[in-house]
Design a protein around this motif. Structure first.
Motif, PDB file in Angstrom:
ATOM      1  N   ARG A  72     -10.247  -5.235  -3.057  1.00  0.00           N
ATOM      2  CA  ARG A  72     -11.415  -4.354  -3.103  1.00  0.00           C
ATOM      3  C   ARG A  72     -12.478  -4.800  -2.096  1.00  0.00           C
ATOM      4  NH1 ARG A  72     -15.505  -3.812  -8.344  1.00  0.00           N
ATOM      5  NH2 ARG A  72     -16.912  -2.246  -7.434  1.00  0.00           N
ATOM      6  N   MET A 126       0.844  -1.194   0.000  1.00  0.00           N
ATOM      7  CA  MET A 126       0.000   0.000   0.000  1.00  0.00           C
ATOM      8  C   MET A 126       0.884   1.250   0.000  1.00  0.00           C
ATOM      9  SD  MET A 126      -2.817   1.259   2.864  1.00  0.00           S
ATOM     10  CE  MET A 126      -3.261  -0.441   3.184  1.00  0.00           C
ATOM     11  N   VAL A 177     -14.292   3.720  -1.490  1.00  0.00           N
ATOM     12  CA  VAL A 177     -13.358   2.903  -2.277  1.00  0.00           C
ATOM     13  C   VAL A 177     -13.476   3.278  -3.745  1.00  0.00           C
ATOM     14  CG1 VAL A 177     -12.738   0.553  -2.967  1.00  0.00           C
ATOM     15  CG2 VAL A 177     -13.501   1.003  -0.626  1.00  0.00           C
ATOM     16  N   TYR A 229      -6.666  -2.058   7.819  1.00  0.00           N
ATOM     17  CA  TYR A 229      -6.827  -2.726   6.520  1.00  0.00           C
ATOM     18  C   TYR A 229      -5.955  -3.977   6.451  1.00  0.00           C
ATOM     19  CZ  TYR A 229      -6.979  -3.688   1.556  1.00  0.00           C
ATOM     20  OH  TYR A 229      -7.144  -4.321   0.346  1.00  0.00           O
ATOM     21  N   ALA A 245     -11.443  -3.757   1.313  1.00  0.00           N
ATOM     22  CA  ALA A 245     -11.563  -2.303   1.468  1.00  0.00           C
ATOM     23  C   ALA A 245     -13.009  -1.892   1.695  1.00  0.00           C
ATOM     24  CB  ALA A 245     -10.991  -1.604   0.240  1.00  0.00           C
ATOM     25  N   GLU A 246     -13.927  -2.465   0.905  1.00  0.00           N
ATOM     26  CA  GLU A 246     -15.336  -2.104   1.038  1.00  0.00           C
ATOM     27  C   GLU A 246     -15.904  -2.558   2.377  1.00  0.00           C
ATOM     28  OE1 GLU A 246     -17.189  -3.653  -2.472  1.00  0.00           O
ATOM     29  OE2 GLU A 246     -16.578  -1.936  -3.697  1.00  0.00           O
ATOM     30  N   ILE A 298      -3.825   4.572  -0.544  1.00  0.00           N
ATOM     31  CA  ILE A 298      -4.627   5.143   0.531  1.00  0.00           C
ATOM     32  C   ILE A 298      -4.473   6.662   0.476  1.00  0.00           C
ATOM     33  CG2 ILE A 298      -2.752   4.851   2.228  1.00  0.00           C
ATOM     34  CD1 ILE A 298      -4.984   4.413   4.358  1.00  0.00           C
ATOM     35  N   ARG A 345      -9.264   7.254   2.047  1.00  0.00           N
ATOM     36  CA  ARG A 345      -9.945   6.608   0.921  1.00  0.00           C
ATOM     37  C   ARG A 345      -9.009   5.551   0.337  1.00  0.00           C
ATOM     38  NH1 ARG A 345     -14.414   7.836  -1.873  1.00  0.00           N
ATOM     39  NH2 ARG A 345     -14.651   6.849  -3.913  1.00  0.00           N
ATOM     40  N   LEU A 346      -9.560   4.428  -0.084  1.00  0.00           N
ATOM     41  CA  LEU A 346      -8.762   3.345  -0.637  1.00  0.00           C
ATOM     42  C   LEU A 346      -9.053   3.193  -2.121  1.00  0.00           C
ATOM     43  CD1 LEU A 346      -9.272   0.862   2.312  1.00  0.00           C
ATOM     44  CD2 LEU A 346      -7.172   2.105   1.774  1.00  0.00           C
TER      45      LEU A 346
END
Length: 396
Positions: free
Chosen positions: A313, A165, A325, A383, A316-317, A352, A175-176
């Motif tokens: 994903r 990351m 995301v 995360y 992340a969500e 990020i 925010r990812l």
């Protein structure tokens, strides 16, 4: 309270400790392959939390392994540790104590995020399998990933998937974002040396002027992208430096051009090299000078694999919600040597947000005024914890 809310709360509760570690690393930056203090700090923390630790992997790299249960899956998480040769101009209380060296890309923050996750996973992690935490030296042009790989990284610490990351100024904090497929460009470098015949500036007909040839080559190189590469493909050919002559009335013997070349496709990368070499040779011949090209391959195209990126994903969500995301974020023309790890192991490199607008953290990386956004220590750490527990899911 949901599991993810509880996880975020836990990481926020311990964040001050790791923000302190981040600022300590920031105040004592070290360039590539010189991260002795940083790697020692990382290794000591991991050992204290019960990880099996190997130091000096690929120079100053550190790998910490934690095994739980009987699971056969193996996960790799990577953070970079090196700083940049830049004079810091932030004026922060924890600004660099070393003139000409600063953490201007956030690697101090990447290390702190992974350490925050490492402690939580050691003390409360619920997973079944093998976790390999990879703290890499010399990402900033030094090829630390290659050094670790050549030193047997994946032979001693095999991984079924690997993730990394990076913070992103200009994107809202926390925010990812991720992208399947080519996500960051390759980077190659070339030095073109043109050798002609020097002479008096008043008698150019008795010389073979390498400066005129260099000027023509600079303009001709612009046609490589505009006329040889598919307009829907990304490519960059930049002439960043020209060195020639010392006096206005002397035609020099030689001229040197320095090029940076980038692409988001492996075939495009090869085509650019072929076209640049052919064009330079032809141009040089037309001006009666000799051309020597020193082509130096840099970092590969960073390609995120589909299954692992979709998984990143999903995690992340689950952690921050779909609204926070970005899927299929635009590719970046910058380069990253995590690309070499992804050539060996499937995985994903995600972003990020470090802050946007006038927010702290919005200053772009590689800038004397940059600083990592400490609010990301908890989010990034959470995360990594959630991704680990989902990838190495323990039996219920």
């Amino acid at each position: 309270m949901s599991t993810t809310t509880a996880l975020l709360n836990d990481l926020h509760a311990s964040a001050d400790t790791f923000i302190g570690i981040r600022r300590d690393i920031h105040q004592h930056p070290e360039l590539g392959f010189d991260e002795h203090r940083t790697s020692a700090l990382v290794a000591e923390k991991l050992e204290a939390w019960g990880y099996t630790v190997e130091r000096h992997v690929g120079g100053t790299g550190v790998v910490g392994r934690l095994v739980r249960g009987n699971g056969t899956r193996r996960l790799g998480l990577r953070a970079d540790m090196d700083a940049l040769p830049i004079d810091e101009a932030t004026g922060l209380a924890y600004a660099s104590a070393h003139t000409g060296v600063m953490h201007a890309c956030g690697h101090d923050g990447h290390t702190a995020m992974l350490l925050a996750a490492a402690q939580h996973l050691a003390e409360r992690g619920r997973f079944d399998g093998t976790l390999n935490l990879i703290f890499q030296p010399a990402e900033e042009g030094g090829g630390g990933a290659v050094r670790m790989i050549d030193d047997g990284l994946f032979e001693r610490y095999p991984c079924d998937a690997i993730f990394a990351m990076h913070n992103m100024p200009g994107m809202a904090q926390g925010r990812l974002a991720m992208r399947e497929g080519p996500a960051m460009a390759s980077s190659d470098y070339a030095t073109i040396t043109l050798t002609g015949v020097g002479g008096h500036g008043a008698m150019p007909h008795r010389a073979a002027d390498p400066i005129v040839a260099a000027a023509s080559i600079v303009m001709a190189l612009q046609s490589v992208v505009s006329r040889n590469i598919d307009p829907l493909q990304m490519a960059v050919v930049t002439v960043g430096a020209i060195h020639a002559g010392k006096a206005n009335n002397v035609i020099p013997q030689s001229a040197v051009l320095e090029l940076s070349v980038r692409a988001l496709d492996r075939d495009v990368r090869k085509k650019i090299e072929t076209r640049v070499k052919a064009l330079v040779a032809a141009q040089a011949e037309s001006f009666g000078v000799q051309a020597q090209i020193d082509w130096r391959p840099g970092y590969a195209v960073l390609v995120n694999t589909p299954e692992e990126t979709a998984f990143a994903r999903t995690v992340a969500e689950e952690l921050v919600g779909p609204a926070q995301v970005t899927w299929q974020t635009p590719p970046l023309s910058g380069s990253e040597d995590f690309a070499f790890m992804l050539e060996r192991v499937p995985g994903c490199y995600l972003l990020i947000g470090n802050g946007d607008g006038d927010a702290h953290g919005a200053c772009m990386v590689h800038n004397p005024g940059y600083d990592f956004n400490d609010s990301n220590v908890a989010v990034g750490g959470a995360y990594w914890v959630l991704l680990t527990e989902r990838f190495l899911r323990a039996a219920s």
